[in-house]
Scaffold this motif. Structure first.
Motif, short mmCIF file in Angstrom:
data_model
loop_
_atom_site.label_atom_id
_atom_site.label_comp_id
_atom_site.label_asym_id
_atom_site.label_seq_id
_atom_site.Cartn_x
_atom_site.Cartn_y
_atom_site.Cartn_z
N PRO A 1 -5.37 4.46 3.97
CA PRO A 1 -4.87 3.96 2.89
C PRO A 1 -3.38 3.81 3.37
O PRO A 1 -2.76 4.52 4.17
CB PRO A 1 -4.64 5.04 2.01
CG PRO A 1 -5.83 5.97 2.24
CD PRO A 1 -6.02 5.85 3.66
N VAL A 2 -2.74 2.60 3.07
CA VAL A 2 -1.40 2.16 3.53
C VAL A 2 -0.33 2.93 3.02
O VAL A 2 -0.15 3.31 1.63
CB VAL A 2 -1.00 0.73 3.12
CG1 VAL A 2 0.62 0.49 3.68
CG2 VAL A 2 -2.13 -0.03 3.71
N GLY A 3 0.32 4.00 3.95
CA GLY A 3 1.51 4.73 3.60
C GLY A 3 1.21 6.27 2.86
O GLY A 3 2.12 6.79 2.67
N SER A 4 -0.20 6.59 2.73
CA SER A 4 -0.36 7.81 2.05
C SER A 4 -0.17 8.94 2.90
O SER A 4 -0.09 10.13 2.66
CB SER A 4 -1.89 7.87 1.55
OG SER A 4 -2.89 7.66 2.58
N GLN A 5 0.11 8.69 4.37
CA GLN A 5 0.44 9.73 5.28
C GLN A 5 1.95 10.08 5.11
O GLN A 5 2.14 11.27 5.61
CB GLN A 5 -0.19 9.54 6.56
CG GLN A 5 1.06 8.36 7.31
CD GLN A 5 0.55 7.02 7.14
OE1 GLN A 5 0.19 6.58 5.81
NE2 GLN A 5 0.62 5.89 8.14
N THR B 1 6.49 0.45 3.64
CA THR B 1 7.73 0.65 3.27
C THR B 1 8.10 0.19 1.96
O THR B 1 9.32 0.35 1.17
CB THR B 1 8.81 -0.12 4.20
OG1 THR B 1 8.90 -1.42 4.18
CG2 THR B 1 8.66 0.57 5.56
N SER B 2 7.22 -0.78 1.38
CA SER B 2 7.27 -1.11 -0.13
C SER B 2 6.42 -0.52 -1.02
O SER B 2 6.37 -0.88 -2.28
CB SER B 2 6.70 -2.82 -0.06
OG SER B 2 7.66 -3.37 0.69
N LYS B 3 6.01 0.66 -0.62
CA LYS B 3 4.93 1.59 -1.31
C LYS B 3 5.76 3.00 -1.78
O LYS B 3 6.61 3.50 -1.11
CB LYS B 3 3.85 1.94 -0.61
CG LYS B 3 2.86 0.64 -0.57
CD LYS B 3 1.44 1.25 -0.15
CE LYS B 3 0.88 2.03 -1.31
NZ LYS B 3 -0.66 2.27 -1.06
N LEU C 1 7.83 -11.75 1.29
CA LEU C 1 7.42 -11.70 0.07
C LEU C 1 7.08 -9.85 -0.45
O LEU C 1 6.87 -10.02 -1.59
CB LEU C 1 5.99 -12.19 -0.13
CG LEU C 1 6.25 -14.03 0.09
CD1 LEU C 1 4.69 -14.46 -0.22
CD2 LEU C 1 7.16 -14.58 -0.81
N GLN C 2 7.31 -9.15 0.35
CA GLN C 2 7.15 -7.64 -0.15
C GLN C 2 8.55 -7.10 0.08
O GLN C 2 8.43 -5.99 -0.69
CB GLN C 2 6.26 -7.15 0.94
CG GLN C 2 6.73 -7.12 2.36
CD GLN C 2 6.14 -6.09 3.14
OE1 GLN C 2 6.34 -4.87 2.72
NE2 GLN C 2 5.54 -6.13 4.21
N THR C 3 9.57 -7.53 0.42
CA THR C 3 10.90 -6.73 0.64
C THR C 3 11.96 -7.67 0.70
O THR C 3 11.92 -8.78 1.28
CB THR C 3 11.00 -5.63 1.54
OG1 THR C 3 12.14 -5.04 1.44
CG2 THR C 3 10.69 -6.25 2.86
N ALA C 4 13.04 -7.59 0.04
CA ALA C 4 14.36 -8.41 0.05
C ALA C 4 15.30 -7.71 1.11
O ALA C 4 16.38 -8.30 1.27
CB ALA C 4 15.05 -8.79 -1.26
#
Length: 321
Positions: free
Chosen positions: A130-134, A163-165, A199-202
């Motif tokens: 899973p992305v970022g769950s660690q 980093t967007s989660k 599209l995921q972070t500014a």
């Protein structure tokens, strides 16, 4: 003006391998440079073989790590055995550096749970799918180190999409509030699966996201093994010795397209290979140039040699596909 912040960028080698600033002290150790280079070549050869196995149906899902070798090798090589690694699904190089066998990685991606019982440090975490769950796990591990007063560091690697989660923001915020000995490493390959970075972070950089959590962020050239190793050493030792200031290090990969051939077509022509290290310190350049072909051959042989053993073990798998 209430406050002023800055994000520095670290790089020692230009794309052509020339040196663009004074090298750190460890770069005079030619044995270490060759070892770092060999590790990158090995995981590159392994990656090519594993992708071929996956494409031909002989391996399950496999996340390629092409182009990220320097990030994982640089970070893992700066860690102590007693530190704890929390990798993402693309950090094969970090696990291999810390003792995980190639056939164990193949077993894992082949659906055999025994692949999680690997040969590296027993406290290291397995691949995080899973992305970022660690990231929250890393904060918890570091909190345990602080409570026990142990001079150990948790090193957490993830991609730009993580980093967007919320998991990552919460983990970084917790680490900043409690001043934990943890290093977060965001490998920016410009794509979060199929979503481009824009599209995921500014944010202008990913490293600046550390500022809101109350600690340091630095952008590092993720294709520069010298820069990655230097940044890793500083970040890990600062987290270990001065836990008041846990650090965030953004390993930056300058390619503008994904390196995953199965998703985005051919590899970008400007993608640098581990061979870029050949332009390092004068004596190191000679040695690495001389060893380059032999190391690449060794890497291919090591990667290919592990495949039959993994398939034999997989035949007795608890879970196989």
């Amino acid at each position: 003006m209430i406050a002023r912040f800055e994000v520095r960028r670290r790089a020692y080698l230009a794309p052509d391998g020339s040196i663009n600033r004074q090298l750190p002290a460890f770069a005079s150790d030619t044995r270490l440079l060759v070892r770092l280079y060999r590790a990158m070549v090995l995981v590159r050869a392994f990656d090519v073989k594993a992708v071929a196995l996956q494409r031909t149906g002989r391996l399950g899902t496999y996340a390629a790590s092409l182009g990220q070798e320097a990030v994982s090798v640089g970070m893992a090589s700066a860690m102590r055995d007693e530190d704890v690694l929390l990798p993402s699904y693309r950090d094969n190089a970090a696990l291999i550096w810390r003792g995980v066998k190639l056939e164990e990685i193949l077993l894992f991606w082949g659906g055999d749970e025994r692949g999680n019982r690997f040969s590296g440090p027993v406290q290291d975490f397995p691949f995080c799918i899973p992305v970022g769950s660690q990231a929250p796990h890393a904060a918890g591990v570091a909190y345990a180190f602080k409570l026990r007063k142990e001079p150990r560091v948790a090193v957490c690697l993830f991609g730009d999409g993580a980093t967007s989660k919320g998991d990552v923001y919460e983990a970084m915020n917790f680490a900043g509030v409690h001043k934990l000995p943890v290093v977060f490493v965001a490998t920016n390959n410009q794509w979060a699966i199929s979503v481009p970075l824009r599209l995921q972070t500014a944010s202008e950089t990913l490293a600046q996201k550390a500022i809101a959590a109350g600690f340091i962020g630095e952008q590092v050239d993720g294709n520069d093994i010298v820069a990655m190793r230097a940044a890793a050493e500083e970040a890990i030792e600062a987290a270990r010795n001065r836990p008041r200031a846990p650090l965030h290090r953004g390993g930056h990969l300058p390619a503008r397209r994904s390196y995953d051939r199965g998703r985005r077509g051919a590899l970008p022509s400007d993608r640098r290979s581990p061979g870029a290290l050949e332009g390092g310190a004068d004596r190191a350049a000679e040695i690495i140039s001389g060893w380059s072909e032999a190391v690449e051959q060794d890497g291919r042989r090591a990667a290919f040699r592990r495949v039959p053993a993994a398939h034999r073990r997989r035949g007795r798998a608890l879970f196989s596909r």
